[in-house]
Design a protein around this motif. Structure first.
Motif, PDB file in Angstrom:
ATOM      1  N   GLU A 196       0.828  -1.207   0.000  1.00 33.96           N
ATOM      2  CA  GLU A 196       0.000   0.000   0.000  1.00 33.96           C
ATOM      3  C   GLU A 196       0.865   1.260   0.000  1.00 33.96           C
ATOM      4  N   SER A 211       0.983   4.026  -3.008  1.00 32.18           N
ATOM      5  CA  SER A 211       0.758   5.461  -2.793  1.00 32.18           C
ATOM      6  C   SER A 211       1.945   6.278  -3.287  1.00 32.18           C
ATOM      7  N   GLU A 236       1.957   9.126  -6.371  1.00 36.01           N
ATOM      8  CA  GLU A 236       2.396  10.515  -6.259  1.00 36.01           C
ATOM      9  C   GLU A 236       3.475  10.836  -7.302  1.00 36.01           C
TER      10      GLU A 236
END
Length: 595
Positions: free
Chosen positions: A187, A191, A195
């Motif tokens: 996870e 993420s 980004e």
């Protein structure tokens, strides 16, 4: 992502988006708390040991620590990343930070240079030495480093980084504060890559990001490098081997399909060791999804796909596959032809009978039980009994209860000699029994089988028991039966009386051999029932009918062996089987055992 501006001319994503402050670190919160708190409270120790897997931020964190210690405008123990000191450290031009790669500079002279320079002053408040791969230092270099590491100048901080902390000598580890870095969760990597995609304006879908996360295996640097690879190839299929065909072949236990799928992957340019390593990672995720789904870092579509393969493979086969591929990876490193090792391993996985391990045997048994439980077709009817082979064929099977269900023709009492060896011409007519109730046998018919229980009379059972069954038993069993009497034969059950309870209790010792001899003689299953008759005359005979033909001699107390009931019951020789004696008596009729 502050370093992105300074490194905008660098194409590599992991360098463009390297964290520049503690607040930008991902997945290492315990490290950030310890170091940021130490800087903010002025409790920085003189030496740190950073250990952990590659690409988890050890060197980056050491640089951030150097920034925070020399920052002109620190914010809660974190660097501002805007002052001249922070910018110089980011660019690698600061005199306050000295980096040494111990993998290539591991000699005594390199360490002496560090020791000498440690006492020189610098523009900043702190001078930070970053020694990467410190476990690669030579023994002499480690010894030279110890004293300075224990009592460095007051303005010096050493940061030692390594991927193998157990290889760092205990004397160095004891002089440092050890901080361990961890792999990033799926996870967290998802993420982070999201980004980066937005910041770099990359046109990538979530499936591509998931592939990069999977290839990163918890390493931020590896995940960003994988994302670079995906961008370079322009295809998700080129970034990771497609194992669906190979896993399908393992599910179907198809060796041909397995080798075909492996050959196709090799044709696409995948190295055998890369394939084995990637397959091990794929099987690991399947295993985790079967046992502990919350531990697996597979995401979204990939997670559903691997979970489905886990349901089809099952846990036992998944574990065996993972163990086999793991062993093969080690063997491939020392093999001149690694592809052969991988091919053999995958064929063993698809053909469990080629593997003698316990897990492979368990898989074969599980598959057999499943096929039996799921079989819907009725069993095929039993084939009619084949004509009996000549006596010379010593491998003739003993008839069972199924073959006894079909009433065969009655065997002639006079046919006591062995039949001739098999000949290509049809067998001649067998000799007719003198008994009037026997039906004539055609000359071209094969040798008749034995009489069924409906046609067996007690007199005939007694005669053949005495003349053919008893001689096939062991000598002690014959002595045992010499004290008994045949009482009746009804419904395939032969009742035998013995004079004492001790003999009846010991009848189990000869039960197996006696039943084998009876089935061999009468070609049907005959049960034996034992009863106790204390009124029997001591030394009774196995003949219950005085009109029956005289039996062949059987050892008794009146012969060369004298034993009482207790001695017969406790005889160790009663357990001997009669199968070998039956076969020998057929091959050599009339032969006697030599004592």
């Amino acid at each position: 992502m502050s370093d992105r501006v300074a490194n905008e001319n660098v194409a590599s994503l992991y360098r463009r988006f390297r964290p520049g402050r503690f607040s930008e670190m991902r997945g290492q919160e315990h490290i950030v708390r310890a170091l940021q708190g130490a800087v903010m409270n002025d409790r920085v120790v003189h030496a740190y040991l950073f250990s952990g897997p590659r690409g988890t931020g050890k060197t980056t964190t050491a640089r951030i620590l150097a920034k925070a210690l020399n920052c002109e405008n620190p914010e809660d123990g974190d660097a501002c990343n805007r002052c001249s000191s922070c910018i110089a450290i980011t660019r690698g031009t600061s005199l306050d930070v000295v980096e040494l790669d111990a993998a290539s500079n591991n000699g005594v002279d390199d360490i002496r240079e560090i020791i000498a320079g440690a006492w020189h002053g610098t523009p900043g408040r702190w001078k930070v030495y970053i020694v990467d791969e410190v476990h690669m230092l030579s023994k002499a270099a480690e010894a030279a480093f110890l004293k300075t590491l224990e009592e460095p100048p007051p303005h010096v901080v050493f940061v030692l980084a390594t991927t193998d902390p157990h290889k760092v000598v205990a004397t160095i580890r004891s002089r440092t504060q050890h901080l361990e870095f961890r792999l990033l969760s799926a996870e967290t990597l998802q993420s982070l890559l999201g980004e980066v995609r937005d910041a770099a304006h990359l046109e990538l879908d979530d499936e591509t990001l998931a592939a990069a996360v999977r290839m990163g295996r918890g390493s931020a640097r590896d995940a960003l490098s994988a994302l670079d690879q995906v961008l370079a190839t322009g295809s998700l299929g080129d970034a990771t081997p497609p194992f669906d065909d190979l896993l399908g072949a393992l599910v179907n236990a198809d060796a041909v399909q397995t080798l075909t799928a492996l050959s196709e992957l090799a044709r696409l340019g995948w190295d055998p060791e890369q394939l084995a390593e990637s397959l091990a990672g794929e099987l690991r995720q399947v295993f985790l999804l079967l046992v502990a789904p919350e531990v697996s870092d597979a995401l979204d579509v990939d997670r559903e796909r691997l979970a489905e393969w886990g349901r089809q493979l099952g846990l036992p086969r998944t574990v065996r596959s993972l163990e086999t591929v793991g062993r093969t990876l080690r063997e491939m490193k020392s093999s001149p032809v690694p592809s052969i090792m991988l091919e053999v391993a995958l064929v063993r996985l698809s053909r469990p009978e080629l593997d003698d391990s316990v897990s492979a045997l368990d898989e074969r048994l599980t598959r057999l039980e499943r096929s039996v439980a799921q079989g819907s077709a009725a069993p095929a009817p039993a084939a009619p009994p084949a004509p009996r082979e000549p006596i010379a064929n010593l491998a003739r099977p003993v008839a069972t209860a199924e073959t006894a269900a079909t009433p065969p023709a009655r065997r002639s009492d006079a046919d006591t000699t062995p039949a001739p060896a098999p000949a290509p011409a049809p067998a001649p007519a067998t000799k007719q029994s003198p008994k009037p109730e026997t039906e004539p046998v055609a000359a071209v018919a094969p040798e008749p089988t034995e009489t069924s229980n409906e046609e067996l009379g007690f007199d005939e059972v007694v005669e053949r028991f005495q003349s053919r069954v008893v001689p096939r038993l062991s000598r002690s069993a014959s002595i045992f039966l010499a004290t008994s009497q045949l009482r009746s034969f009804a419904g395939s059950t032969l009742t035998i009386a013995v004079p004492s309870e001790a003999l009846r209790a010991s009848s189990d010792k000869i039960q197996s051999g006696l039943r084998s001899a009876l089935e061999h003689e009468f070609r049907q299953t005959i049960q034996v029932s034992w009863i106790v008759d204390a009124s029997m005359e001591r030394g009774g005979t196995t003949i219950a009918d005085p009109t029956a033909p005289p039996p062949r001699p059987v050892p008794s107390r009146d012969d060369d062996v004298v034993m009482n009931d207790q001695e017969i019951a406790e005889s160790d020789d009663l357990n001997a089987t009669s199968v070998a004696s039956m076969l020998i008596s057929e091959a050599f009729p009339g032969a006697e055992e030599m004592e």
